[in-house]
Every structure is written in structure tokens, then in C-alpha cells.
Design a protein around this motif. Structure first.
Motif, short mmCIF file in Angstrom:
data_model
loop_
_atom_site.label_atom_id
_atom_site.label_comp_id
_atom_site.label_asym_id
_atom_site.label_seq_id
_atom_site.Cartn_x
_atom_site.Cartn_y
_atom_site.Cartn_z
N LEU A 96 -16.01 9.48 -15.93
CA LEU A 96 -14.91 10.32 -16.42
C LEU A 96 -14.84 11.63 -15.63
CD1 LEU A 96 -15.22 9.81 -20.28
CD2 LEU A 96 -13.19 9.32 -18.90
N GLU A 97 -16.00 12.23 -15.36
CA GLU A 97 -16.03 13.47 -14.57
C GLU A 97 -15.53 13.22 -13.15
OE1 GLU A 97 -20.08 14.68 -14.81
OE2 GLU A 97 -19.96 15.28 -16.93
N SER A 98 -15.93 12.10 -12.57
CA SER A 98 -15.47 11.75 -11.22
C SER A 98 -13.97 11.53 -11.19
CB SER A 98 -16.19 10.48 -10.74
OG SER A 98 -15.66 10.04 -9.51
N SER A 99 -13.46 10.85 -12.21
CA SER A 99 -12.02 10.59 -12.28
C SER A 99 -11.23 11.88 -12.40
CB SER A 99 -11.72 9.68 -13.47
OG SER A 99 -10.34 9.41 -13.57
N ALA A 100 -11.78 12.86 -13.15
CA ALA A 100 -11.07 14.13 -13.35
C ALA A 100 -11.04 14.98 -12.07
CB ALA A 100 -11.74 14.92 -14.47
N THR A 101 -12.05 14.81 -11.21
CA THR A 101 -12.15 15.67 -10.03
C THR A 101 -11.71 14.98 -8.74
OG1 THR A 101 -14.48 15.04 -9.72
CG2 THR A 101 -14.02 17.02 -11.03
N LEU A 102 -11.71 13.65 -8.71
CA LEU A 102 -11.41 12.95 -7.46
C LEU A 102 -10.57 11.71 -7.72
CD1 LEU A 102 -11.87 13.07 -4.42
CD2 LEU A 102 -13.94 11.70 -4.73
N SER A 103 -9.27 11.91 -7.78
CA SER A 103 -8.31 10.82 -7.91
C SER A 103 -7.11 11.13 -7.01
CB SER A 103 -7.85 10.65 -9.36
OG SER A 103 -8.91 10.20 -10.18
N TYR A 104 -6.34 10.10 -6.70
CA TYR A 104 -5.22 10.28 -5.78
C TYR A 104 -3.90 9.92 -6.46
CZ TYR A 104 -8.57 10.55 -1.91
OH TYR A 104 -9.59 10.92 -1.07
N ASP A 105 -2.84 10.58 -6.02
CA ASP A 105 -1.49 10.28 -6.47
C ASP A 105 -0.77 9.58 -5.33
OD1 ASP A 105 1.09 10.16 -7.34
OD2 ASP A 105 1.39 12.32 -7.53
N PRO A 106 -0.47 8.28 -5.45
CA PRO A 106 0.21 7.56 -4.36
C PRO A 106 1.53 8.19 -3.95
CG PRO A 106 -0.65 6.02 -5.98
CD PRO A 106 -0.81 7.39 -6.58
N ASP A 107 2.24 8.81 -4.89
CA ASP A 107 3.51 9.46 -4.54
C ASP A 107 3.31 10.58 -3.54
OD1 ASP A 107 5.17 7.85 -6.02
OD2 ASP A 107 5.05 9.09 -7.82
N ALA A 108 2.19 11.29 -3.68
CA ALA A 108 1.92 12.42 -2.79
C ALA A 108 1.17 11.99 -1.53
CB ALA A 108 1.11 13.48 -3.53
N GLU A 109 0.32 10.98 -1.62
CA GLU A 109 -0.53 10.60 -0.50
C GLU A 109 0.16 9.69 0.51
OE1 GLU A 109 -3.61 11.65 0.10
OE2 GLU A 109 -3.65 12.90 -1.70
N ILE A 110 1.12 8.89 0.06
CA ILE A 110 1.78 7.92 0.94
C ILE A 110 3.17 8.43 1.31
CG2 ILE A 110 2.70 5.57 1.08
CD1 ILE A 110 0.48 4.69 -0.82
N ASP A 111 3.48 8.35 2.59
CA ASP A 111 4.82 8.72 3.07
C ASP A 111 5.70 7.48 2.94
OD1 ASP A 111 7.09 9.57 4.29
OD2 ASP A 111 6.14 10.21 6.17
N TRP A 112 6.37 7.38 1.82
CA TRP A 112 7.15 6.19 1.51
C TRP A 112 8.40 6.05 2.37
CZ3 TRP A 112 4.83 2.60 -1.30
CH2 TRP A 112 3.81 2.98 -2.18
N GLU A 113 8.85 7.15 2.97
CA GLU A 113 10.08 7.11 3.76
C GLU A 113 9.83 6.89 5.24
OE1 GLU A 113 12.91 7.06 2.20
OE2 GLU A 113 11.82 7.34 0.31
N ALA A 114 8.58 6.91 5.67
CA ALA A 114 8.26 6.76 7.09
C ALA A 114 8.62 5.35 7.57
CB ALA A 114 6.78 7.03 7.34
N PRO A 115 9.18 5.24 8.78
CA PRO A 115 9.49 3.91 9.32
C PRO A 115 8.22 3.12 9.59
CG PRO A 115 9.78 5.59 11.00
CD PRO A 115 9.53 6.32 9.72
N LEU A 116 8.34 1.79 9.61
CA LEU A 116 7.21 0.91 9.86
C LEU A 116 7.19 0.51 11.33
CD1 LEU A 116 7.61 -1.45 6.74
CD2 LEU A 116 6.10 0.54 6.96
N PRO A 117 6.17 0.92 12.09
CA PRO A 117 6.09 0.52 13.50
C PRO A 117 6.08 -1.00 13.64
CG PRO A 117 4.51 2.27 13.02
CD PRO A 117 5.05 1.81 11.71
N ASP A 118 6.85 -1.51 14.59
CA ASP A 118 7.00 -2.96 14.74
C ASP A 118 5.70 -3.66 15.14
OD1 ASP A 118 9.67 -2.75 14.10
OD2 ASP A 118 10.32 -2.61 16.20
N ASP A 119 4.79 -2.94 15.80
CA ASP A 119 3.60 -3.59 16.36
C ASP A 119 2.35 -3.47 15.50
OD1 ASP A 119 3.39 -0.88 16.73
OD2 ASP A 119 2.48 -1.02 18.72
N GLU A 120 2.46 -2.89 14.30
CA GLU A 120 1.28 -2.69 13.45
C GLU A 120 1.16 -3.80 12.41
OE1 GLU A 120 0.76 2.14 13.91
OE2 GLU A 120 1.22 1.29 11.93
N TYR A 121 -0.08 -4.23 12.20
CA TYR A 121 -0.36 -5.35 11.30
C TYR A 121 -0.36 -4.91 9.83
CZ TYR A 121 -2.13 -7.71 15.53
OH TYR A 121 -2.26 -8.28 16.77
N GLY A 122 -0.26 -5.91 8.96
CA GLY A 122 -0.38 -5.65 7.53
C GLY A 122 -1.83 -5.53 7.09
#
Length: 299
Positions: free
Chosen positions: A19-45
Motif C-alpha cells: 500500500l505504501e509503495s502504491s501510494a508513492t510509486l504509481s503511473y498515470d498512463p494518460d500522462a506517461e504515454i504520448d497518445w497522439e504521437a505518430p507510429l514509426p513504420d519500422d518499429e515492432y510491436g
């Protein structure tokens, strides 16, 4: 203090730390991931080494575009399976914690885990949408059997089944998050999932230990076999046959190549090594269970 009380106290201590770890070290995907960035054609999944066809003659004949497309569909299939199992997991945890004491750290972390799993599922769903992948779902019979599992499984079966999915995906994603030729959206989501799932795995291991404390040999044998059966279904559902058709490959030829792929089998066994060690320590690696794991190339 009795062994049962000591185990429960240890569980509370683990849950407090998580619980202490969750309170101090968690991520928000909305803030961490650039959802609008284009996907390079040559990069793998995902790292090519994790593709079901990597190391086969068919992979050698495929064009670079087909390889990139296949790995993108494969990662979306794995994420679809992750969403499916996380929905099962949440229901099993809720049933296991139903009417438990809300003041207990274990109860509170269980709800924290459910909140995490909801965010992870949404994150995976948005990635599949971003990659414009079709829906990859298990067949109807598996879906209905899973419906029965989520409505009835509890205790060590619920948390043991949780570990199967989390441990295998954890090993894969630790490679994906470091893959220099892997899409950034996958690398970042893998980092988020690895960090937060590490807490979930610690919690699941402790819950398995508590539920295994003092159980009889008949229940132990039944639970070991059921967890192994769940593991086989999860591993076989990770990559849907539809990924090959979506990548422009002959499905029958691709399935045969994947089934015979020794490189894939080796990668899977390595991914399951930590899981098998824990199951052995928990006395859940019985003869029939080992037979099932071996059939799925998990051991």
C-alpha cells in the motif's frame, strides 16, 4: 503465536508495504504515454525474438513489413488476453474479499489492485485502438469455461491463476520495455505494467501461501491441477490464430510453424522459470500439474 496467526500477520505486513509503495510509486498512463504521437513504420510491436514465428524458415521468408505487422498484431492479441484475464481476476478477488474486514491491509490492497487492473485494461485497450488491431478473443468454449472459473474459483486457485498470467507477461514485458526497435507506446506501457504488477505478484504469492497453510492433500492435488489447467489455457490464448491472417500470412502454414518453433518453446520455458520455482515451494507442482505444464512448454 500460532502458525496461522503468524502467516496472517506476515500477510498484513506485506500488504502494508505494498500500500505504501502504491501510494508513492504509481503511473498515470494518460500522462506517461504520448497518445497522439505518430507510429514509426519500422518499429515492432514487441521484440522480434518474442514473435511466435521468429527463428522459423517462414520468418526468414517474410518481408520486413510483414514482420512488423505480425509483431504489432501479436502484442495486441496478448493485450486482449490480458484484458480478458484481468476482468476474471478482478471478479475472483472481489469474491475472495467479500465481507472481509475493511480495516485489514489485505482488504485495502486487494481493492488497490483492482483499481490498478482497471487502469491497465484501459491502457491496453487504447493501445489496441491506436494500432488499429481487430479484436482477438478466445473461442466460445474457453470463454464459457472462464465464466465458470470466475464464478467459483477462490483461495489458492484464484491467486495461483493470477500469478500464471502476471509472471509470464512480466518476463516478456521486461524485454519489451528495453527494446530499442519496439514502439514507444508499447515500451512505456510495459514499464508501467511491470512496476505495478510486481506489487500484485507479491500480494498473490502471499495469498497463495496463506491459503495453502494447513490444507489437506486432496485439496492440494485438486488445486495444483486446476491452476495448471488455467495456465495452459492462458498461455495458449496469448497469441490468437487471427494474427497471422491479419499480417497477410497463410494461417495454416503459420500455425504449423509456430507449433514447431523450438525457439518459441525455449523463450516460454525461460519466462515460466520463476513461476515454476514458486509453485514448487508452495507444493503446487504435483505430477499431473507438471504433465500439463510440460504439454504447454512451460517447463
Amino acid at each position: 503465536m500460532t502458525i496461522e496467526a503468524a502467516t496472517r500477520t506476515a500477510g498484513d505486513d506485506v500488504s502494508r508495504r505494498l500500500l505504501e509503495s502504491s501510494a508513492t510509486l504509481s503511473y498515470d498512463p494518460d500522462a506517461e504515454i504520448d497518445w497522439e504521437a505518430p507510429l514509426p513504420d519500422d518499429e515492432y510491436g514487441l521484440n522480434p525474438e518474442w514473435s511466435t514465428l521468429y527463428g522459423t524458415p517462414l520468418w526468414d521468408r517474410m518481408s520486413q513489413d510483414q514482420r512488423v505487422a505480425l509483431t504489432r498484431y501479436e502484442v495486441c492479441s496478448i493485450m486482449n488476453t490480458g484484458i480478458w484475464f484481468e476482468m476474471i481476476l478482478q471478479q475472483m478477488i472481489l469474491r475472495d474479499q467479500y465481507m472481509n474486514n475493511p480495516a485489514d491491509p489485505q482488504f485495502q490492497f486487494a481493492l488497490t489492485e483492482i483499481a490498478d487492473e482497471c487502469r491497465h485494461s484501459i491502457m491496453f485497450a487504447r493501445i489496441c485502438e491506436k494500432l488499429d488491431a481487430p479484436k482477438f478473443s478466445p473461442n466460445r468454449a474457453i470463454v464459457e469455461l472462464a465464466r465458470l472459473l470466475k464464478s467459483t474459483a477462490g483461495g489458492e486457485v484464484a491467486y495461483g491463476g493470477t500469478l500464471v498470467a502476471e509472471e509470464v507477461l512480466d518476463v516478456m514485458q521486461r524485454d519489451w520495455m528495453r527494446g530499442e526497435n519496439v514502439l514507444d507506446i508499447v515500451r512505456t506501457s510495459s514499464k508501467i505494467h511491470v512496476l505495478e504488477e510486481s506489487r500484485h505478484m507479491k500480494f498473490a504469492r502471499q495469498e497463495v501461501r496463506e491459503h495453502m497453510d494447513g490444507i489437506g492433500s486432496l485439496r492440494r492435488a485438486g488445486s495444483a491441477t486446476l491452476i495448471a489447467a488455467v495456465a495452459v489455457v492462458i498461455v495458449q490464448a496469448l497469441v490468437h490464430p487471427g494474427v497471422y491472417r491479419a499480417a497477410g500470412l497463410d494461417t495454416r502454414e503459420a500455425l504449423a510453424a509456430a507449433k514447431a518453433n523450438e525457439h518459441r518453446k525455449s523463450m516460454l520455458r525461460n519466462a515460466c522459470a520463476g513461476l515454476m520455482q514458486f509453485l514448487s515451494e508452495a507444493r503446487l507442482l504435483t505430477g499431473p500439474a507438471v504433465s500439463l505444464y510440460r504439454r504447454a512448454n512451460m517447463i
